[in-house]
Design a protein around this motif. Structure first.
Motif, mmCIF file in Angstrom:
data_model
loop_
_atom_site.group_PDB
_atom_site.id
_atom_site.type_symbol
_atom_site.label_atom_id
_atom_site.label_comp_id
_atom_site.label_asym_id
_atom_site.label_seq_id
_atom_site.Cartn_x
_atom_site.Cartn_y
_atom_site.Cartn_z
ATOM 1 N N ALA A 1 7.881 -54.948 -15.943
ATOM 2 C CA ALA A 1 8.035 -54.031 -17.085
ATOM 3 C C ALA A 1 6.918 -53.015 -17.063
ATOM 4 O O ALA A 1 5.845 -53.276 -16.529
ATOM 5 C CB ALA A 1 8.018 -54.803 -18.403
ATOM 6 N N TYR B 1 10.274 -49.445 -19.696
ATOM 7 C CA TYR B 1 11.293 -49.645 -18.675
ATOM 8 C C TYR B 1 11.106 -51.038 -18.110
ATOM 9 O O TYR B 1 10.002 -51.583 -18.094
ATOM 10 C CB TYR B 1 11.224 -48.573 -17.582
ATOM 11 N N TYR B 2 12.221 -51.627 -17.653
ATOM 12 C CA TYR B 2 12.243 -53.032 -17.276
ATOM 13 C C TYR B 2 13.022 -53.256 -15.985
ATOM 14 O O TYR B 2 13.959 -52.525 -15.669
ATOM 15 C CB TYR B 2 12.904 -53.850 -18.385
ATOM 16 N N ASP C 1 15.822 -55.281 -14.034
ATOM 17 C CA ASP C 1 17.104 -55.786 -14.515
ATOM 18 C C ASP C 1 17.031 -57.283 -14.834
ATOM 19 O O ASP C 1 17.701 -57.760 -15.751
ATOM 20 C CB ASP C 1 18.187 -55.535 -13.466
ATOM 21 N N LYS D 1 15.577 -57.652 -18.494
ATOM 22 C CA LYS D 1 16.085 -56.843 -19.611
ATOM 23 C C LYS D 1 16.731 -57.723 -20.664
ATOM 24 O O LYS D 1 17.510 -58.624 -20.356
ATOM 25 C CB LYS D 1 17.104 -55.823 -19.100
ATOM 26 N N GLY D 2 16.395 -57.456 -21.922
ATOM 27 C CA GLY D 2 16.941 -58.240 -23.020
ATOM 28 C C GLY D 2 16.169 -59.504 -23.311
ATOM 29 O O GLY D 2 16.398 -60.144 -24.341
ATOM 30 N N THR E 1 9.761 -57.996 -23.556
ATOM 31 C CA THR E 1 9.428 -56.761 -24.256
ATOM 32 C C THR E 1 7.983 -56.399 -23.985
ATOM 33 O O THR E 1 7.091 -57.223 -24.211
ATOM 34 C CB THR E 1 9.638 -56.902 -25.767
#
Length: 126
Positions: free
Chosen positions: A51, A61-62, A64, A67-68, A71
């Motif tokens: 990240a 930005y992360y 894949d 992601k979700g 943070t």
């Protein structure tokens, strides 16, 4: 001299959470900082991007794979970057590194970051 110091690693069961912190030192560094990032490296694997966050504006930005679940955030006043990791999986097990750069470069490439912390171990058991 610029220093990045990570904290918050540890062991957790799958589905659990951890919060990593990266404290930066050096007033000059914080004024010239362009971006911060978190990378990780598992045994026998290359270091990979997790990240990132632009210091001015806060764009994040992360990878894949996170992601979700993860943070990234920053506290400008404290010159600290955080990585909140939720819903952890065994494949998240790695040494996590904080990185920073004061030059324009490629966000996802570790070779474009010129400052690194010592790393903190994250272990997720099934």
């Amino acid at each position: 001299q610029v220093q990045l110091v990570e904290s918050g690693g540890g062991s957790v069961q799958a589905g659990g959470s951890l919060r990593l912190a990266c404290a930066t030192s050096g007033r000059t560094f914080s004024l010239s900082l362009y971006a911060m990032g978190w990378f990780r490296q598992a045994p026998g694997k290359e270091r990979e991007f997790v990240a990132g966050i632009r210091w001015s504006g806060g764009r994040t930005y992360y990878a894949d794979s996170v992601k979700g679940r993860f943070t990234i955030s920053r506290d400008n006043a404290q010159n600290t970057v955080y990585l909140q990791m939720n819903s952890l999986k065994p494949e998240d097990t790695a040494v996590y590194y904080c990185a920073g750069r004061d030059v324009i470069g490629r966000d996802y490439y570790p070779e474009d970051y010129n400052y690194w912390g010592q790393g903190t171990q994250v272990t997720v058991s099934s």
